[in-house]
Design a protein around this motif. Structure first.
Motif, short mmCIF file in Angstrom:
data_model
loop_
_atom_site.label_atom_id
_atom_site.label_comp_id
_atom_site.label_asym_id
_atom_site.label_seq_id
_atom_site.Cartn_x
_atom_site.Cartn_y
_atom_site.Cartn_z
N ALA A 163 -5.45 2.65 -8.23
CA ALA A 163 -6.04 1.69 -7.31
C ALA A 163 -7.52 1.98 -7.13
O ALA A 163 -7.94 3.13 -7.10
CB ALA A 163 -5.33 1.77 -5.96
N VAL B 122 -6.74 15.26 -2.07
CA VAL B 122 -5.41 14.75 -2.39
C VAL B 122 -4.73 15.64 -3.41
O VAL B 122 -3.58 16.05 -3.24
CB VAL B 122 -5.52 13.31 -2.93
CG1 VAL B 122 -4.17 12.83 -3.42
CG2 VAL B 122 -6.05 12.38 -1.86
N ASP C 16 0.86 -3.18 -7.66
CA ASP C 16 -0.28 -2.57 -6.98
C ASP C 16 -1.01 -3.52 -6.04
O ASP C 16 -1.83 -3.09 -5.25
CB ASP C 16 -1.28 -2.03 -8.01
CG ASP C 16 -0.95 -0.60 -8.37
OD1 ASP C 16 0.03 -0.07 -7.84
OD2 ASP C 16 -1.69 -0.02 -9.19
N THR D 104 -4.94 4.25 0.03
CA THR D 104 -4.12 5.45 0.13
C THR D 104 -4.93 6.71 0.43
O THR D 104 -4.63 7.44 1.37
CB THR D 104 -3.32 5.66 -1.16
OG1 THR D 104 -2.65 4.46 -1.46
CG2 THR D 104 -2.33 6.79 -0.99
N ALA E 222 2.22 8.05 -6.04
CA ALA E 222 2.36 7.36 -7.31
C ALA E 222 1.57 6.07 -7.26
O ALA E 222 1.65 5.33 -6.29
CB ALA E 222 3.83 7.08 -7.59
N GLY E 223 0.80 5.82 -8.29
CA GLY E 223 0.07 4.56 -8.35
C GLY E 223 -1.28 4.62 -7.70
O GLY E 223 -2.15 3.82 -8.03
N SER E 224 -1.48 5.56 -6.78
CA SER E 224 -2.74 5.55 -6.06
C SER E 224 -3.91 5.86 -6.97
O SER E 224 -5.03 5.45 -6.71
CB SER E 224 -2.69 6.55 -4.91
OG SER E 224 -2.52 7.84 -5.43
N ILE F 116 6.85 1.47 3.93
CA ILE F 116 7.41 1.71 5.26
C ILE F 116 8.46 2.80 5.12
O ILE F 116 9.54 2.55 4.60
CB ILE F 116 7.99 0.42 5.84
CG1 ILE F 116 6.87 -0.63 5.97
CG2 ILE F 116 8.66 0.67 7.17
CD1 ILE F 116 7.32 -1.98 6.41
N TYR G 71 0.55 -5.33 -3.88
CA TYR G 71 1.43 -5.55 -2.73
C TYR G 71 0.61 -5.58 -1.44
O TYR G 71 -0.24 -4.72 -1.22
CB TYR G 71 2.46 -4.42 -2.68
CG TYR G 71 3.40 -4.48 -1.49
CD1 TYR G 71 4.16 -5.62 -1.25
CD2 TYR G 71 3.50 -3.41 -0.62
CE1 TYR G 71 5.02 -5.67 -0.17
CE2 TYR G 71 4.37 -3.46 0.45
CZ TYR G 71 5.11 -4.60 0.67
OH TYR G 71 5.96 -4.65 1.75
N PHE H 253 0.83 7.89 6.36
CA PHE H 253 0.50 8.93 5.38
C PHE H 253 0.51 8.36 3.96
O PHE H 253 -0.33 8.68 3.14
CB PHE H 253 1.50 10.07 5.52
CG PHE H 253 1.23 11.23 4.62
CD1 PHE H 253 0.03 11.91 4.70
CD2 PHE H 253 2.17 11.64 3.69
CE1 PHE H 253 -0.22 13.00 3.87
CE2 PHE H 253 1.91 12.71 2.86
CZ PHE H 253 0.72 13.39 2.95
N GLN H 254 1.47 7.51 3.68
CA GLN H 254 1.58 6.92 2.36
C GLN H 254 1.81 5.41 2.52
O GLN H 254 2.35 4.98 3.54
CB GLN H 254 2.77 7.52 1.60
CG GLN H 254 2.55 8.93 1.14
CD GLN H 254 1.74 9.01 -0.14
OE1 GLN H 254 2.21 8.68 -1.21
NE2 GLN H 254 0.51 9.44 -0.02
N VAL I 173 -2.11 0.02 -1.86
CA VAL I 173 -2.42 1.33 -2.44
C VAL I 173 -3.91 1.63 -2.46
O VAL I 173 -4.30 2.80 -2.51
CB VAL I 173 -1.85 1.47 -3.87
CG1 VAL I 173 -0.36 1.66 -3.82
CG2 VAL I 173 -2.22 0.28 -4.72
N VAL J 222 -4.36 9.43 3.48
CA VAL J 222 -3.76 10.76 3.29
C VAL J 222 -4.63 11.81 3.99
O VAL J 222 -4.13 12.64 4.76
CB VAL J 222 -3.63 11.06 1.78
CG1 VAL J 222 -3.25 12.52 1.57
CG2 VAL J 222 -2.60 10.15 1.15
#
Lengths: 539, 46, 374
Positions: free
Chosen positions: C26, C13, C163, A464, C21-23, A61, C165, A57-58, A461, A468
């Motif tokens: 990106a 969303v 970001d 994301t 947060a942060g999305s 982990i 990662y 979902f996000q 990210v 979602v």
């Protein structure tokens, strides 16, 4: 053909209590057992899918350790394929094949009992393989995915051995069930019914059963070699010992690709009954359906390596597998065309089975076309092992297999229980289910194209948004199945009485029996006039 | 197709089932060497 | 279309109220990233071609089905045409439809085949720069065979990569543009797959096999990819970052790496006796990057594939056996040979392993001991 039942004086006494189920040799009871087992497994496999989507979902982990995540990925696939879809299809076969061909029961009733009762044992082994690592000394979790590729599967602890034995048991069960179905279809048809007059559902199961006995032993052989590598010092798949890790992939996919058609074909058989019924029109192209089904099964046996384009095959080999795979679109396209042509100029009504049938035609075409894209080797260099593949095979297997089973269940539920299901609730179920499915899996195409690999527990990210959306869709999709459970329970417990011929446009021998049919049906062979009531003739 | 009595029918069913079972075992046994050979052929690098 | 879809996604969303947060910062795509090599461009084109053909077919099928759904229904009083299958169309459709589908298939297969040959076969008439790519649990090793340089590439933890990662590594795969590069893929343990979408080569890394792909990078830039074949616990933590630079800059980078390697080697072979503190500090750093993924920073391992070192027979037993397994590896297991490290590095790691996590053997292994042992 078999009038022997007429002279055989069946004891009309219906066994009661647990003996009725555990010692059952009655095809209807065993069919019910198969279907209930599949329903339980559907929820178990669904729960693991919900956990996977919750983790995704996000980014980050949050819920699951990576090994547990991979364990769930493995279990979701195995439970859904071997626990839910195959037993459900076998349940439909057990219930319907004797009714459709006018046989008093399956050809080998005791073996029928055995092939069902192996399943709970196999499921126990499968679940053990999931939970054993949580006990002290249980070793590491299965983190290989359902493909079980060595050398990774050689690293796993004892839970892999549980899984290997579970696969052996599941394989024995489905080979026995297949043998039973083939013998029933060859030897037990009503006198006067030729092979080319069999209802289409019987044809699809005949082909499926042959596929199963051709490919399941190969998987059994493959996992046996894996077991030997793990414990008896052989090195079939260990490069350091002169073995070959790629050999396992070939063995696995020689089973794995025909397995796709094993899941698909029984549902195609259901569609071939549902669509003519609700279009009030004969099935378009019976012979071409049979022909294309045989073609799919044959070509499907020899294109397995398109699951492994990235292993570094020679140019000649990949070219062959690419063209072979693309060619499959011809018979599959013909099947879809026949269904559309059956609807064309029909007089359609849209009860729940028909709604599922229409959804299957549209969504399966979509999944099939993304399959053609995947078959193209250079483009597959990008798609391979990405979320695009995940989206593709769910678009093929959900409509192609599971929705077909849903359609079959709603179509025949009044016949089995004698009660009409709640049409309003069932339509709600259909819409929530189909919309939830599309929200879940459509965005995964974009994720894959943008570069998200499959089977990762954590992602950057940049992925994301669509994850979602996909997870929200999964919640809707997953929860909708509780409605299915409610509808099924409600129908079993009561409801409007169903006639022998439940649907206005229905044809075939099964509709000449009461709803529900007597415990022993067709103990006298069907009459000639009943045999002429088929989908092939103008209605 | 001619009508059979129960015993004949059972015999016929059992015979076909045993034949199919033997076939499945044959597939199992032949899969080992057969696949080794297939693999050697198609894995040859360019 | 791209804006519509991504706009829709953002809207969903927002609406649901889960605003990661942060999305928002990106960037994300709905299609392949912009190709950075000739083969990637060809693959992109064939992808778009098949997608257009598929979309066209999908529209046709949907149109026919929806037409039928609307007009041929009982509620509109439509009477079923019971003779439809008995028309000329009904009699010949079994050959007409497959012929049409075959036409589409051949179009796709024909185009695909032309691209396939170019992408698949490594050109043997051109000069190639060889890079050996070895997959490990869970990092990549890039060996510039023509330049004698080796790069170990590992993911960067979230604290340091933000970001990026899971899309950022400590040592990038630096490659020159405008050069024919051949990648030789293999693995030291389990299956991995090398995938950088901009370069469009994906190939499995298989232990015991060497598979090859080739690429000619056409533009400078940083291209990010990930391991694509499930390889165990930390499969998600195997990013690949390619930095494409002009040839001169690439050669300068190679010289720099060689100089650094020479300096490290000089330090290692210097006639110096190291103290426990120095070796432990060096050893901890090396252990955490090179050994920590499998044996864990805490030394407890991930049994059974990756045994613990804390209190283990090897890390607390004879020094010679310990050095042996580090330098030569353990055939048949995931333990690779670390003999490529210099004497000082091995001495530091072994010293650290023998004295960390309560393995208080008090042994101090000097680079000279390692040299003697080899």
């Amino acid at each position: 053909m078999s009038t022997y039942a007429a002279e055989h004086h069946h004891d009309d006494h219906v066994p009661t209590g647990w003996r009725r189920w555990v010692f059952s040799t009655n095809h209807k009871d065993i069919g019910t057992l198969y279907l209930l087992f599949a329903l339980c497994m559907l929820f178990l496999g669904g729960a693991s899918a919900m956990l996977i989507r919750a983790e995704l979902f996000q980014p980050g982990i949050q819920l699951l350790h990576p090994d547990l995540y991979n364990n769930l990925v493995t279990n979701h696939a195995l439970i859904m394929i071997f626990g839910a879809v195959m037993p459900a299809a076998a349940g439909l076969a057990n219930w319907m094949i004797p009714l459709m061909i006018g046989a008093p029961d399956m050809a080998l009733p005791r073996m029928n009992n055995l092939s069902f009762w192996i399943l709970p044992a196999a499921a126990t082994m499968l679940i053990l393989s999931f939970v054993v690592p949580f006990f002290p000394g249980g070793g590491s979790q299965i983190n290989t995915g359902w493909t079980l590729y060595p050398p990774l599967s050689l690293q796993v602890g004892m839970s892999m051995d549980f899984l290997i034995f579970a696969i052996h048991l599941l394989g024995i069960s489905s080979v026995l069930a297949s043998i039973n179905i083939i013998v029933t279809l060859f030897n037990m048809r009503a006198p006067g019914m030729t092979l080319m007059q069999m209802p289409m559902f019987c044809w699809t199961w005949l082909v499926t059963a042959f596929l199963l006995i051709l490919v399941v032993p190969v998987l059994a052989g493959g996992v046996t070699m894996l077991l030997f590598d793990r414990h008896f010092g052989t090195s079939f798949f260990d490069a350091a010992g002169g073995g070959d890790p790629v050999l396992f992939q070939h063995l696995f996919w020689f089973f794995g690709h025909p397995e796709v058609y094993v899941l698909l074909l029984p549902s195609i058989g259901v569609l071939a009954h549902v669509i003519p019924t609700f279009s009030r029109k004969p099935l378009f192209g019976y012979k071409s359906m049979v022909g294309s089904m045989l073609a799919v099964a044959t070509i499907g046996m020899v294109v397995w390596a398109h699951h492994q384009y990235t292993i570094g095959m020679s140019l000649g080999a990949v070219t062959y597998f690419m063209i072979g795979t693309i060619i499959i679109s011809i018979p599959v396209g013909l099947m879809i065309f026949n269904f559309i042509a059956t609807m064309w100029r029909g007089s359609m009504t849209f009860e729940t089975p028909m709604l599922f049938a229409v959804a299957i035609i549209l969504m399966f075409t979509f999944g099939g076309l993304s399959g053609v894209m995947l078959a193209v080797v250079p483009a597959d260099m990008q798609y391979h092992d990405s979320m695009f593949v995940v989206a593709h095979f769910h678009y093929v297997l959900m409509p192609g297999a599971v929705f077909g089973l849903f359609a079959g269940v709603f179509y025949w539920l009044p016949k089995w229980t004698g009660h009409m299901y709640d049409e309003v609730l069932a339509k709600w179920f259909f819409w929530i289910n189909v919309i939830g499915f599309n929200i879940t899996f459509f965005p995964q195409h974009f994720l894959g194209l943008a570069g998200m690999p499959r089977r990762i527990v954590d992602y950057n990210v940049m992925f994301t948004e669509f994850n979602v959306v996909s997870s929200i869709g999964a919640i809707i999709f997953g929860l909708s199945h509780l409605l299915l459970l409610y509808i099924v329970i409600k129908t079993i417990r009561g409801g409007k009485k169903a006639d022998a011929k439940v649907w206005e446009g229905a044809h075939g021998l099964e509709w000449h029996l009461d709803s529900p049919p007597a415990f022993h049906s067709w103990s006298t062979a069907p009459k000639a006039i009943e045999l002429t009531d088929t989908y092939e003739k103008p209605q | 197709m001619k009508n059979l009595n129960e015993q004949q029918q059972k015999k016929k069913n059992t015979r076909l089932a045993i034949a199919l079972g033997a076939f499945a075992l044959l597939v199992l046994v032949t899969s080992f060497p057969f696949w080794q050979a297939v693999l050697v052929e198609i894995s040859k690098s360019n | 279309m791209r804006f519509l879809v991504s706009g829709l996604a953002r809207w969903v969303v927002l609406f649901v109220g889960f605003f990661g947060a942060g999305s928002v910062y990106a960037e994300y795509g709905v299609n392949f990233p912009e190709p950075a090599s000739g083969s990637a461009q060809e693959i992109y084109d064939i992808h778009m071609m098949t997608m257009r053909v598929s979309t066209l077919l999908l529209v046709i099928v949907f149109a026919i089905v929806f037409y039928s759904l609307y007009f041929h229904r009982k509620s509109r009083g439509y009477k079923a045409d019971q003779k439809f299958h008995d028309t000329w169309f009904g009699h010949w459709s079994w050959i007409i439809v497959p012929t049409l589908v075959l036409g589409v298939d051949l179009t796709i297969a024909n185009n695909a085949n032309a691209v396939l040959e170019k992408v698949w076969v490594v050109p043997d008439d051109k000069e190639l720069m060889d890079v050996k790519v070895t997959g490990h649990q869970w990092w990549w090793e890039f060996d510039y065979l023509d330049h004698g340089v080796k790069v170990e590439s590992r993911y960067v933890p979230k604290e340091d990569s933000g970001d990026l990662y899971l899309r950022e590594v400590d040592n990038r795969l630096v490659l020159p543009v405008g050069t024919n590069i051949r990648f030789l893929h293999t693995s030291a343990d389990v299956l991995h797959a090398f995938w950088v979408p901009e370069l469009a080569v994906k190939k499995d890394a298989i232990p015991g096999y060497v598979t090859e792909t080739w690429v000619e990078i056409t533009r400078e830039g940083v291209f990010r990819g990930q391991c694509a074949e499930l390889c165990g616990t930390w499969h998600a933590r195997m990013p690949i970052v390619v930095e494409a630079v002009p040839k001169e800059q690439f050669l300068a980078w190679i010289d720099e790496r060689n100089a650094a390697k020479a300096a490290a080697a000089a330090e290692a072979s210097a006639d110096k006796t190291w103290t426990m503190e120095e070796l432990m500090a060096k050893g901890e750093e090396l252990y955490n990057t090179k050994c920590g993924a499998c044996h864990q920073v805490t030394g407890i391992g991930l049994p059974p594939a990756f045994p613990p070192l804390k209190g283990s027979a090897i890390a607390t037993g004879p020094i010679d056996a310990h050095l042996d397994i580090v330098i030569k590896g353990q055939p048949g297991t995931a333990m690779m040979a670390w003999g490529g490290l210099n004497d000082l590095e091995i001495a530091a790691i072994v010293t650290y392993e023998r004295n960390a996590w309560g393995n208080n053997t008090g042994d101090l292994v000097q680079p000279a001991d390692v040299k003697q042992h080899r």
